[in-house]
Write a protein that holds these residues in place. Structure first.
Motif, PDB file in Angstrom:
ATOM      1  N   ASP A   1      -7.798  -7.290   1.525  1.00 46.63           N
ATOM      2  CA  ASP A   1      -6.930  -6.302   0.897  1.00 46.63           C
ATOM      3  C   ASP A   1      -6.353  -5.345   1.926  1.00 46.63           C
ATOM      4  O   ASP A   1      -5.185  -4.967   1.855  1.00 46.63           O
ATOM      5  CB  ASP A   1      -7.728  -5.517  -0.153  1.00 46.63           C
ATOM      6  CG  ASP A   1      -7.936  -6.333  -1.418  1.00 46.63           C
ATOM      7  OD1 ASP A   1      -7.165  -7.282  -1.625  1.00 46.63           O
ATOM      8  OD2 ASP A   1      -8.865  -6.026  -2.182  1.00 46.63           O
ATOM      9  N   ASP A   2      -7.184  -4.920   2.898  1.00 43.77           N
ATOM     10  CA  ASP A   2      -6.700  -4.000   3.929  1.00 43.77           C
ATOM     11  C   ASP A   2      -5.579  -4.632   4.745  1.00 43.77           C
ATOM     12  O   ASP A   2      -4.556  -4.009   5.019  1.00 43.77           O
ATOM     13  CB  ASP A   2      -7.851  -3.590   4.858  1.00 43.77           C
ATOM     14  CG  ASP A   2      -8.873  -2.720   4.139  1.00 43.77           C
ATOM     15  OD1 ASP A   2      -8.508  -2.139   3.106  1.00 43.77           O
ATOM     16  OD2 ASP A   2     -10.013  -2.635   4.602  1.00 43.77           O
TER      17      ASP A   2
ATOM     18  N   ASN B   1      -2.435  -4.978   2.582  1.00 47.75           N
ATOM     19  CA  ASN B   1      -1.759  -3.687   2.447  1.00 47.75           C
ATOM     20  C   ASN B   1      -1.018  -3.298   3.716  1.00 47.75           C
ATOM     21  O   ASN B   1       0.054  -2.691   3.666  1.00 47.75           O
ATOM     22  CB  ASN B   1      -2.773  -2.596   2.082  1.00 47.75           C
ATOM     23  CG  ASN B   1      -3.221  -2.686   0.631  1.00 47.75           C
ATOM     24  OD1 ASN B   1      -2.590  -3.372  -0.173  1.00 47.75           O
ATOM     25  ND2 ASN B   1      -4.309  -2.015   0.302  1.00 47.75           N
TER      26      ASN B   1
ATOM     27  N   ALA C   1      -7.099   0.841   8.136  1.00 43.44           N
ATOM     28  CA  ALA C   1      -6.848   0.229   6.830  1.00 43.44           C
ATOM     29  C   ALA C   1      -5.791   1.040   6.092  1.00 43.44           C
ATOM     30  O   ALA C   1      -5.669   2.250   6.278  1.00 43.44           O
ATOM     31  CB  ALA C   1      -8.134   0.170   6.007  1.00 43.44           C
TER      32      ALA C   1
ATOM     33  N   THR D   1      -4.526   2.043   2.306  1.00 46.50           N
ATOM     34  CA  THR D   1      -5.050   2.080   0.938  1.00 46.50           C
ATOM     35  C   THR D   1      -3.926   2.022  -0.087  1.00 46.50           C
ATOM     36  O   THR D   1      -2.745   2.182   0.237  1.00 46.50           O
ATOM     37  CB  THR D   1      -5.873   3.360   0.718  1.00 46.50           C
ATOM     38  OG1 THR D   1      -5.001   4.500   0.806  1.00 46.50           O
ATOM     39  CG2 THR D   1      -6.970   3.493   1.769  1.00 46.50           C
ATOM     40  N   ASN D   2      -4.312   1.844  -1.333  1.00 41.97           N
ATOM     41  CA  ASN D   2      -3.359   1.824  -2.434  1.00 41.97           C
ATOM     42  C   ASN D   2      -2.642   3.174  -2.563  1.00 41.97           C
ATOM     43  O   ASN D   2      -1.431   3.225  -2.799  1.00 41.97           O
ATOM     44  CB  ASN D   2      -4.111   1.492  -3.727  1.00 41.97           C
ATOM     45  CG  ASN D   2      -3.228   1.547  -4.958  1.00 41.97           C
ATOM     46  OD1 ASN D   2      -2.532   0.601  -5.280  1.00 41.97           O
ATOM     47  ND2 ASN D   2      -3.258   2.676  -5.667  1.00 41.97           N
ATOM     48  N   ASN D   3      -3.382   4.271  -2.388  1.00 44.56           N
ATOM     49  CA  ASN D   3      -2.770   5.602  -2.500  1.00 44.56           C
ATOM     50  C   ASN D   3      -1.724   5.844  -1.420  1.00 44.56           C
ATOM     51  O   ASN D   3      -0.716   6.519  -1.660  1.00 44.56           O
ATOM     52  CB  ASN D   3      -3.856   6.676  -2.431  1.00 44.56           C
ATOM     53  CG  ASN D   3      -4.719   6.704  -3.677  1.00 44.56           C
ATOM     54  OD1 ASN D   3      -4.306   6.240  -4.731  1.00 44.56           O
ATOM     55  ND2 ASN D   3      -5.929   7.225  -3.547  1.00 44.56           N
ATOM     56  N   GLU D   4      -1.953   5.289  -0.237  1.00 40.68           N
ATOM     57  CA  GLU D   4      -0.986   5.467   0.843  1.00 40.68           C
ATOM     58  C   GLU D   4       0.296   4.681   0.575  1.00 40.68           C
ATOM     59  O   GLU D   4       1.396   5.142   0.899  1.00 40.68           O
ATOM     60  CB  GLU D   4      -1.627   5.053   2.173  1.00 40.68           C
ATOM     61  CG  GLU D   4      -2.691   6.046   2.623  1.00 40.68           C
ATOM     62  CD  GLU D   4      -3.625   5.494   3.682  1.00 40.68           C
ATOM     63  OE1 GLU D   4      -4.370   6.292   4.274  1.00 40.68           O
ATOM     64  OE2 GLU D   4      -3.624   4.266   3.892  1.00 40.68           O
TER      65      GLU D   4
END
Length: 465
Positions: free
Chosen positions: A43-44, A47, A108, A110-113
């Protein structure tokens, strides 16, 4: 060759315990196991790739805004606040440059970023629309591009947050905006300009969606494929662990009866009635040789069952290791039809690893089962790799065997539980960072090719403890 049908009785198979990977079939009849470590599109990593795509999209937006503003202001004569709109474009450029530097130093993403990056793009688009007619600007359709990207990239909560932001921005643009001062000429009819703007906005939206969503989906497919491969490896590792426990337990249990047989054979050798009979002496000698081979196999199981590299190993060279290996294989099987050719070149110091020796023995055994009159072992060097080619004159591999080569229980012998020898061969070579290929000859026979990095065979390299 490997796991092919033969009338010869079944021999001992490789007693090793390492994880394995399935072997994909190739169109030219060859099957290859790439034994290097799998890439890690987690995932990282996914993203990170998607953030890079958003940065590329932002560059596209910068270029598109410059072209559109220039065409409207200088081509159509529409008065625009070039200074303020240029400031928004400059802010996007600075944001992109800082994003490139930031991503490079981030471990990494993230989703928030990703959400913050999309919100900044929405804010920049809102600012440009505010300066160029607000909700009456046909390029408001580009809000849908941000929403679509959010639906693909973000989790559900973040996506709805982005939807709320774009809707609020659109509503605000209906209430507060800088009206456009359109020139009064036939080419600048309001209706015509709106239709043309909607056409360009729709086309731009569609093209960007196809280009970027396709690439994002490709990243997501790579991630899903990698996760599926990890699950397969985990299942195979569990299978190998259970096999290793059974093999280790069996090896311990066999130690006592083998020691008893060794004592009995020594007693028989000293008995006058047996020592004076030449034919019995030869049988006893052969029995003792077979017993020593069984004890060596049991020792190999115990050493290979999770032991760190170095136990049961010794410093040697490539030439010495292969020469001793060939001589031991010939003596253990009373076979003189193995032809060994060494074109490796300048000798290199390595560690004599029991697991690697058993791998080569296993491949040679399977070749000998289907080609009793001729087996060839060719040693070559390709750069920093040791290449071992084992060829025979047997019937070759069946197409279905090539397609499933390297998977457990894939055997043409029809024996329950068969096919584990090659499965374990693949594991050892994979652990050493090498590859295994198998191909049929045009007329008759086949070749199995082991490619091993010399760095992992050197002292200090090899298996992970």
């Amino acid at each position: 060759m490997l796991e092919r049908s033969s009338s010869r009785p079944e021999k001992e198979k490789l007693p090793l315990g390492h994880d394995a990977a399935a072997l994909p079939a190739q169109a030219d009849g060859r099957t290859e196991l790439t034994a290097t470590s799998l890439p890690a599109p987690t995932d990282d990593e996914t993203n990170r790739k998607n953030m890079a795509l958003l940065i590329q999209l932002r560059w596209t937006a910068v270029v598109g805004q410059i072209v559109t503003i220039g065409a409207a202001h200088f081509g159509l004569g529409i008065e625009l606040p070039l200074t303020r709109m240029g400031a928004v474009i400059s802010a996007l450029v600075l944001l992109n440059i800082s994003s490139l530097v930031w991503v490079r130093h981030r471990a990494a993403i993230t989703n928030n970023e990703l959400l913050v990056a999309l919100m900044l793009d929405v804010a920049a688009l809102t600012a440009q629309l505010y300066l160029s007619g607000g909700a009456t600007n046909p390029f408001t359709s580009l809000f849908l591009l941000q929403v679509t990207l959010g639906a693909v990239l973000l989790d559900a909560r973040s996506t709805w947050s982005l939807v709320t932001l774009t809707c609020a921005a659109f509503v605000w643009l209906t209430l507060a905006y800088r009206p456009l001062d359109l020139p009064h000429n036939p080419l600048s009819d309001t209706y015509s300009l709106t239709v043309v703007g909607m056409l360009f906005g729709f086309a731009l939206n569609a093209v960007l969606l196809v280009v970027f969503v396709t690439r994002i989906n490709r990243n997501l497919r790579d991630r899903d494929a990698h996760l599926a491969a990890l699950r397969q490896h985990a299942a195979e590792e569990d299978h190998i662990v259970r096999m290793g426990l059974l093999a280790s337990g069996a090896a311990h249990e066999l130690g006592t009866p083998l020691a008893s047989l060794s004592v009995i054979l020594n007693d028989w050798r000293r008995m006058p009635d047996l020592a004076g009979r030449e034919e019995l002496a030869e049988d006893l000698s052969e029995m003792e040789t077979s017993l020593q081979r069984c004890k060596s196999i049991v020792t190999g199981i115990l050493v290979s069952a999770g032991e760190a590299r170095g136990e049961g190993s010794a410093p040697t060279t490539v030439a010495a290791f292969l020469t001793a290996l060939v001589e031991e294989w010939r003596n253990a099987r009373s076979a003189r039809t193995l032809y060994f050719t060494n074109t490796f070149g300048e000798d290199v110091a390595i560690v004599s690893d029991i697991a690697l020796k058993q791998v080569i023995f296993n491949v040679l055994d399977n070749a000998y089962e289907v080609s009793r009159d001729w087996v060839e072992l060719l040693a070559e060097r390709e750069g920093d790799q040791l290449v071992l080619s084992i060829s025979d004159r047997g019937p070759g591999f069946a197409p279905e065997m090539l397609a499933q080569l390297g998977k457990p229980y894939q055997s043409s012998k029809g024996r329950a539980g068969g096919g584990l020898g090659l499965f374990l061969v693949m594991n050892v070579v994979r652990k050493l960072g090498g590859t295994v290929t198998a191909e049929n000859h045009r007329k008759r026979g086949a070749t199995v090719r082991l490619v091993l990095p010399l760095s992992t065979l050197a002292i200090g390299g090899g298996f992970d403890a």
